[in-house]
Design a protein around this motif. Structure first.
Motif, PDB file in Angstrom:
ATOM      1  N   PRO A  59       0.800  -1.226   0.000  1.00 15.77           N
ATOM      2  CA  PRO A  59       0.000   0.000   0.000  1.00 15.77           C
ATOM      3  C   PRO A  59       0.836   1.282   0.000  1.00 15.77           C
ATOM      4  O   PRO A  59       0.266   2.379  -0.006  1.00 15.77           O
ATOM      5  CB  PRO A  59      -0.776  -0.115   1.316  1.00 15.77           C
ATOM      6  N   ILE A  70      -4.689   2.143  -4.969  1.00 17.60           N
ATOM      7  CA  ILE A  70      -4.599   0.784  -4.437  1.00 17.60           C
ATOM      8  C   ILE A  70      -5.955   0.219  -4.038  1.00 17.60           C
ATOM      9  O   ILE A  70      -6.198  -0.988  -4.175  1.00 17.60           O
ATOM     10  CB  ILE A  70      -3.644   0.747  -3.222  1.00 17.60           C
ATOM     11  N   LEU A 128      -3.085  -0.219   4.360  1.00 11.05           N
ATOM     12  CA  LEU A 128      -3.751  -1.346   3.714  1.00 11.05           C
ATOM     13  C   LEU A 128      -5.186  -1.488   4.224  1.00 11.05           C
ATOM     14  O   LEU A 128      -6.121  -1.710   3.438  1.00 11.05           O
ATOM     15  CB  LEU A 128      -2.967  -2.627   3.977  1.00 11.05           C
ATOM     16  N   CYS A 131      -7.436   0.950   2.723  1.00 13.89           N
ATOM     17  CA  CYS A 131      -7.779   0.620   1.337  1.00 13.89           C
ATOM     18  C   CYS A 131      -8.838  -0.473   1.238  1.00 13.89           C
ATOM     19  O   CYS A 131      -9.217  -0.879   0.132  1.00 13.89           O
ATOM     20  CB  CYS A 131      -6.530   0.203   0.573  1.00 13.89           C
TER      21      CYS A 131
END
Length: 318
Positions: A59, A70, A128, A131
């Motif tokens: 990420p 992403i 991450l 996302c």
């Protein structure tokens, strides 16, 4: 006695496209969805064969391009029922759009102290999750660049698995304190290390089980060997961009054929080589003395001829 298979796909934006100063949309497309054989195509083929895969997603480019670079690929992986775990290339730290790669952090994670690694891993985990991923439990370092300080940092952050140890890249940059022939999962410094599977090559070398590194014949032989010897696990590597040429402009037919062949092999052997997710915490036989597939001159020569064709023909830019 089944041998679980971790079919892993490292999923990242390619530094070379950023360094070439390509537009953001082009960097993303050529890294994640190149030539129609990227992540979404791979997800379709995995589903068609009923296979589980782990996508190790980096990420860190969110720092540069924002979440939208992403998040869509994370969402696609999750929607397909596959898992997202953490990947990290530290060189994205300090990079800027338009700098043609001149500004960057360390390229190897092992060049950072344990505290620096822990801070960066913690940041990457939060990016991450932002996302759209679940809280990751497994990690693989970019370029397999990890050491025991990495393991200590991961344990401090609550990770259960690492999959950075790669005997073919040992002792640098894969610098975890395990032997180069270690291919079986093992308890190491507070977590479970799940090494990348390797095979032996003539002359005493090693080659890791990666789509662009082994021929279909070598992959088949490695899987048959692992099942026959009741290995504790097989760990396979691919990349989101690996089925296209280096510029991401056309499919590499050899790599595509290998991916399809691998999927067929695993589907046909699902009873003895079932694909698994890290998030399901599969029962692993830790500490076995599993040995890599012995070398074969014939298999090696066939792969070398195949690679020559790939480099001369399939890697041409369209």
């Amino acid at each position: 006695m089944a041998t679980p298979v971790f079919l892993t796909i490292d999923t990242e934006l390619m530094w070379r496209h950023h360094a070439a100063d390509l537009p953001e949309a082009t960097v993303v497309a050529r890294s994640l969805e190149p030539a129609g054989v990227g992540v979404r195509w791979q997800l379709q083929r995995l589903a068609a064969h009923g296979l589980k895969a782990c996508f190790f997603v980096d990420p860190m480019p969110v720092r540069l391009y924002g979440r939208d670079a992403i998040a869509p690929v994370v969402e696609a992986i999750v929607a397909a029922g596959q898992e997202v775990q953490l990947h990290l290339h530290p060189n994205w730290v300090g990079a800027a759009v338009g700098d043609r790669g001149r500004a960057h952090g360390r390229f190897e994670l092992i060049d950072l102290s344990c505290d620096e690694q822990q801070a960066l891993l913690g940041e990457a985990r939060e990016l991450l999750i932002a996302c759209g991923a679940e809280r990751p439990v497994a990690f693989r370092a970019g370029s397999y660049s990890a050491n025991d300080a990495t393991i200590d940092a991961l344990v401090a952050l609550g990770f259960a698995y690492d999959s950075s140890h790669n005997g073919s890249e040992h002792p640098w940059p894969s610098a975890i304190g395990l032997g180069p022939d270690q291919i079986a999962p093992v308890a190491h410094r507070g977590l479970t290390e799940v090494p990348v599977t390797t095979i032996m090559t003539p002359g005493g070398g090693r080659r890791h089980f990666q789509i662009c590194a082994l021929s279909a014949g070598e992959m088949r032989a490695a899987l048959i060997h692992a099942a026959a010897e009741h290995h504790a696990a097989v760990t396979i590597v691919s990349h989101g961009f690996e089925l296209a040429n280096r510029s991401g402009t056309r499919a590499n037919r050899i790599h595509v054929a290998r991916f399809e062949a691998l999927c067929r092999m695993l589907a046909a052997r699902a009873d003895v080589l079932p694909t698994v997710h890290f998030r399901d915490r599969p029962a692993l036989r830790l500490g076995q003395d599993d040995r890599p597939l012995p070398a074969s001159v014939l298999r090696t020569r066939w792969r070398q001829a195949e690679q020559l064709w790939s480099n001369m023909v399939e890697e041409r830019a369209a």
